[in-house]
Design a protein around this motif. Sequence first.
Motif, PDB file in Angstrom:
ATOM      1  N   VAL A  47      -5.296  -2.761  13.902  1.00 40.19           N
ATOM      2  CA  VAL A  47      -4.197  -3.493  13.454  1.00 40.19           C
ATOM      3  C   VAL A  47      -4.069  -4.990  13.724  1.00 40.19           C
ATOM      4  O   VAL A  47      -4.745  -5.216  14.976  1.00 40.19           O
ATOM      5  CB  VAL A  47      -2.707  -2.954  13.780  1.00 40.19           C
ATOM      6  N   LEU A  48      -4.009  -5.779  12.879  1.00 39.43           N
ATOM      7  CA  LEU A  48      -4.210  -7.062  13.250  1.00 39.43           C
ATOM      8  C   LEU A  48      -2.808  -7.949  13.063  1.00 39.43           C
ATOM      9  O   LEU A  48      -2.600  -9.020  13.871  1.00 39.43           O
ATOM     10  CB  LEU A  48      -5.225  -7.963  11.783  1.00 39.43           C
ATOM     11  N   MET A  49      -2.093  -8.041  11.786  1.00 39.61           N
ATOM     12  CA  MET A  49      -0.905  -8.813  11.678  1.00 39.61           C
ATOM     13  C   MET A  49      -0.165  -8.377  10.538  1.00 39.61           C
ATOM     14  O   MET A  49      -0.754  -7.492   9.720  1.00 39.61           O
ATOM     15  CB  MET A  49      -1.418 -10.187  11.311  1.00 39.61           C
ATOM     16  N   ASP A  50       1.070  -8.718  10.212  1.00 37.77           N
ATOM     17  CA  ASP A  50       1.691  -8.508   9.086  1.00 37.77           C
ATOM     18  C   ASP A  50       1.573  -9.833   8.231  1.00 37.77           C
ATOM     19  O   ASP A  50       1.493 -11.081   8.686  1.00 37.77           O
ATOM     20  CB  ASP A  50       3.255  -8.610   9.573  1.00 37.77           C
ATOM     21  N   VAL A  51       1.508  -9.558   7.108  1.00 37.34           N
ATOM     22  CA  VAL A  51       1.238 -10.663   5.773  1.00 37.34           C
ATOM     23  C   VAL A  51       2.435 -10.292   4.985  1.00 37.34           C
ATOM     24  O   VAL A  51       2.633  -9.386   4.480  1.00 37.34           O
ATOM     25  CB  VAL A  51      -0.026 -10.620   5.293  1.00 37.34           C
ATOM     26  N   GLN A  52       2.669 -11.363   3.981  1.00 35.84           N
ATOM     27  CA  GLN A  52       3.623 -11.308   2.919  1.00 35.84           C
ATOM     28  C   GLN A  52       2.925 -11.678   1.568  1.00 35.84           C
ATOM     29  O   GLN A  52       2.118 -12.887   1.481  1.00 35.84           O
ATOM     30  CB  GLN A  52       4.752 -12.308   3.068  1.00 35.84           C
ATOM     31  N   PHE A  53       2.910 -10.604   0.796  1.00 38.85           N
ATOM     32  CA  PHE A  53       1.851 -10.809  -0.601  1.00 38.85           C
ATOM     33  C   PHE A  53       3.099 -10.967  -1.380  1.00 38.85           C
ATOM     34  O   PHE A  53       3.600 -10.052  -2.025  1.00 38.85           O
ATOM     35  CB  PHE A  53       1.136  -9.448  -0.867  1.00 38.85           C
ATOM     36  N   PHE A  98       0.219  -1.164  20.558  1.00 30.64           N
ATOM     37  CA  PHE A  98       0.621  -2.367  21.275  1.00 30.64           C
ATOM     38  C   PHE A  98       0.835  -3.196  20.056  1.00 30.64           C
ATOM     39  O   PHE A  98       1.881  -3.838  19.951  1.00 30.64           O
ATOM     40  CB  PHE A  98      -0.457  -3.173  22.130  1.00 30.64           C
ATOM     41  N   ALA A  99       0.029  -3.684  19.103  1.00 31.51           N
ATOM     42  CA  ALA A  99       0.325  -4.380  17.873  1.00 31.51           C
ATOM     43  C   ALA A  99       1.523  -3.790  16.967  1.00 31.51           C
ATOM     44  O   ALA A  99       2.235  -4.801  16.686  1.00 31.51           O
ATOM     45  CB  ALA A  99      -1.164  -4.527  17.266  1.00 31.51           C
ATOM     46  N   ASP A 100       1.495  -2.641  16.990  1.00 32.42           N
ATOM     47  CA  ASP A 100       2.770  -2.305  16.070  1.00 32.42           C
ATOM     48  C   ASP A 100       3.885  -2.559  16.979  1.00 32.42           C
ATOM     49  O   ASP A 100       5.136  -2.980  16.275  1.00 32.42           O
ATOM     50  CB  ASP A 100       2.588  -0.627  15.779  1.00 32.42           C
ATOM     51  N   ALA A 101       4.131  -2.394  18.173  1.00 31.19           N
ATOM     52  CA  ALA A 101       5.137  -2.732  19.173  1.00 31.19           C
ATOM     53  C   ALA A 101       5.532  -4.666  18.851  1.00 31.19           C
ATOM     54  O   ALA A 101       6.694  -4.882  18.667  1.00 31.19           O
ATOM     55  CB  ALA A 101       4.861  -2.487  20.377  1.00 31.19           C
ATOM     56  N   VAL A 102       4.495  -5.089  19.024  1.00 28.48           N
ATOM     57  CA  VAL A 102       4.845  -6.696  19.109  1.00 28.48           C
ATOM     58  C   VAL A 102       5.195  -6.900  17.478  1.00 28.48           C
ATOM     59  O   VAL A 102       6.318  -7.740  17.454  1.00 28.48           O
ATOM     60  CB  VAL A 102       3.442  -7.466  19.255  1.00 28.48           C
ATOM     61  N   LEU A 103       4.638  -6.493  16.631  1.00 29.68           N
ATOM     62  CA  LEU A 103       4.972  -6.726  15.071  1.00 29.68           C
ATOM     63  C   LEU A 103       6.171  -6.164  14.867  1.00 29.68           C
ATOM     64  O   LEU A 103       6.841  -6.739  13.844  1.00 29.68           O
ATOM     65  CB  LEU A 103       3.936  -6.315  14.175  1.00 29.68           C
ATOM     66  N   GLY A 104       6.712  -5.191  15.351  1.00 29.95           N
ATOM     67  CA  GLY A 104       8.031  -4.367  15.083  1.00 29.95           C
ATOM     68  C   GLY A 104       9.077  -5.080  16.211  1.00 29.95           C
ATOM     69  O   GLY A 104      10.277  -4.347  16.139  1.00 29.95           O
TER      70      GLY A 104
END
Length: 130
Positions: A47-53, A98-104
């Motif tokens: 997992v890297l990041m959240d993006v808005q398309f 970890f990434a899901d926790a940060v992004l969430g």
Amino acid sequence: SRSCPRTASASPRWGYGLERIAKSEGVPFMADSYVYDDAGNSFTIKVLMDVQFSKRNKNKCVRVAEVVGKKDSGDSDEWMYELEEAAAKDPYAKWNKFADAVLGQDWETATAMRGDAEELDKETAAFQRL
């Protein structure tokens, strides 16, 4: 609704935006959550990041991940056992959690896992981008 850290271009093809982000991040293969959720049993992802398309999901964030490699496929008679075994062997399982926790914005989980995440991400700058 929280804002996404990245916004892909308003290209008619949302895949073009994903390709541009992958190139800017130095990632050869990238997939959004719709694809990697379906392919998760066959491929290892990070997992890297959240993006808005903007053309695809309006104002919603979509999680994107690097497709790291194909998982080994073994004897099809023992597929349930193999799924459990593959999950236990996934080198990015802790990172993805970890990434899901940060992004969430689950800061309690993210804080508890920070040391593991820094250790798992020594080679790339993914930790810094989150």
